[in-house]
Scaffold this active site. Structure first.
Site, PDB file in Angstrom:
ATOM      1  N   ARG A 149     -15.485 -25.919  65.029  1.00  0.00           N
ATOM      2  CA  ARG A 149     -15.342 -25.457  63.650  1.00  0.00           C
ATOM      3  C   ARG A 149     -15.125 -26.700  62.789  1.00  0.00           C
ATOM      4  O   ARG A 149     -14.610 -27.716  63.258  1.00  0.00           O
ATOM      5  CB  ARG A 149     -14.144 -24.516  63.513  1.00  0.00           C
ATOM      6  N   LYS A 173      -7.898 -21.903  65.948  1.00  0.00           N
ATOM      7  CA  LYS A 173      -7.199 -20.889  65.161  1.00  0.00           C
ATOM      8  C   LYS A 173      -5.898 -20.492  65.839  1.00  0.00           C
ATOM      9  O   LYS A 173      -5.836 -20.383  67.062  1.00  0.00           O
ATOM     10  CB  LYS A 173      -8.088 -19.658  64.982  1.00  0.00           C
ATOM     11  N   HIS A 245     -21.141 -24.739  60.140  1.00  0.00           N
ATOM     12  CA  HIS A 245     -21.051 -23.646  61.120  1.00  0.00           C
ATOM     13  C   HIS A 245     -22.395 -23.387  61.791  1.00  0.00           C
ATOM     14  O   HIS A 245     -22.450 -22.859  62.907  1.00  0.00           O
ATOM     15  CB  HIS A 245     -20.539 -22.374  60.433  1.00  0.00           C
ATOM     16  N   ARG A 248     -22.499 -25.124  64.979  1.00  0.00           N
ATOM     17  CA  ARG A 248     -21.695 -24.406  65.984  1.00  0.00           C
ATOM     18  C   ARG A 248     -22.499 -23.237  66.553  1.00  0.00           C
ATOM     19  O   ARG A 248     -22.515 -23.013  67.761  1.00  0.00           O
ATOM     20  CB  ARG A 248     -20.402 -23.923  65.320  1.00  0.00           C
ATOM     21  N   HIS A 271     -13.182 -18.389  71.157  1.00  0.00           N
ATOM     22  CA  HIS A 271     -13.129 -16.994  70.716  1.00  0.00           C
ATOM     23  C   HIS A 271     -12.058 -16.253  71.510  1.00  0.00           C
ATOM     24  O   HIS A 271     -12.027 -16.336  72.742  1.00  0.00           O
ATOM     25  CB  HIS A 271     -14.485 -16.303  70.953  1.00  0.00           C
TER      26      HIS A 271
END
Length: 299
Positions: A149, A173, A245, A248, A271
């Site tokens: 990211r 994240k 992105h 990615r 993820h």
């Protein structure tokens, strides 16, 4: 604003207890601000403990009338649920009015991707004679080669590059750490940048460990990376609308097309759910269908 003390408490809760990034915290607070703007627009002084499900349904209708995309509406609803859950924990309210609000049904949009020739053309378009040229080449290689990211690239640290085993550690994240393999080409460009370009920079205090720096010796911003990608797309004459992105997405797509295990790709992308990664299997099916169409005698 009547809610300011609660918003400040929610902000601290997100930072300290949920360990969310600054970008995530900003998104949550932005969602609450939209609700506050709605009540201002209808000239209603609403106490948080008095807000009910009917108020929130009218708020969602208001967002819809403003032309807000369903995906954005869904994110706003998610933010409000988190805020009211916080108020529930703090015993400001006794029922979460957002709990029964359903998000709009979302279609699964396939992300844009680049083929390897397009990626090579973008890397080749970087002017290596300029002071930032080698840095920019390394940025493109790392974004595509590791599937990062843009925020993860900006935060990448020298101390988290393990050259001997060809891995990097990134903070994703929710402050989750993960290890990602890094290719020899990306490592080579990083080393050239660090040892021949960055070594001459006047680095600002506190930025010594960040890999990629701007001309002022501070870590790069997200907008700098976005502008870089947009500029290179124009230089190469690329007709697709791309962003960091996109690299990615291309990383994941090319791995799936090459037969990589979905769980391995999930791990590398960071993820939390396999269903997020599964979107790339649709791209893979299109790829396989194209192969049959082109090469099978009965197609």
């Amino acid at each position: 604003m009547l809610w300011q003390s609660y918003i400040n408490g929610f902000k601290s809760y997100l930072k300290l207890e949920r360990s969310l990034s600054a970008n995530s915290v900003y998104a949550y607070l932005s969602d609450i601000d939209k609700l506050a703007q709605y009540f201002i627009s209808i000239q209603k002084q609403a106490k948080l403990e008095d807000i009910g499900i009917s108020d929130l349904k009218q708020f969602i209708s208001w967002l819809n009338e403003l032309g807000m995309l369903p995906s954005t509406q869904a994110r706003v609803i998610s933010g409000l649920k988190a805020f009211f859950n916080y108020l529930l924990l703090e015993e400001v309210i006794i029922v979460n009015p957002a709990e029964l609000i359903e998000a709009p049904k979302l279609g699964r949009k396939l992300p844009d991707t680049l083929n390897i020739n397009e990626i090579n053309s973008i890397i080749d378009a970087v002017d290596a004679s300029k002071p930032e040229g080698m840095r920019n080449k390394a940025i493109i290689e790392v974004l595509y080669g590791c599937g990062l990211r843009v925020s993860e690239l900006c935060e990448l640290k020298i101390s988290n590059i393990y050259t001997q085993i060809e891995f990097i550690k990134v903070i994703g994240k929710g402050n989750k750490e993960r290890l990602i393999p890094i290719g020899t080409t990306a490592l080579k460009l990083i080393n050239i940048y660090l040892n021949k370009v960055r070594v001459h920079a006047n680095i600002k205090k506190g930025n010594e460990d960040f890999v990629f720096l701007n001309r002022f010796g501070a870590k790069l911003s997200r907008i700098t990376i976005f502008n870089l990608i947009k500029t290179l797309a124009v230089v190469t004459g690329l007709k697709k609308t791309i962003s960091p992105h996109t690299l990615r997405h291309s990383f994941a797509t090319h791995l799936i097309e090459g037969g990589a295990d979905l769980r391995a790709v999930q791990e590398m992308l960071g993820h939390s759910s396999i269903t997020t990664t599964e979107i790339y299997t649709h791209i893979d099916r299109d790829y396989l269908r194209g192969v049959i169409t082109q090469y099978h005698p009965r197609s």
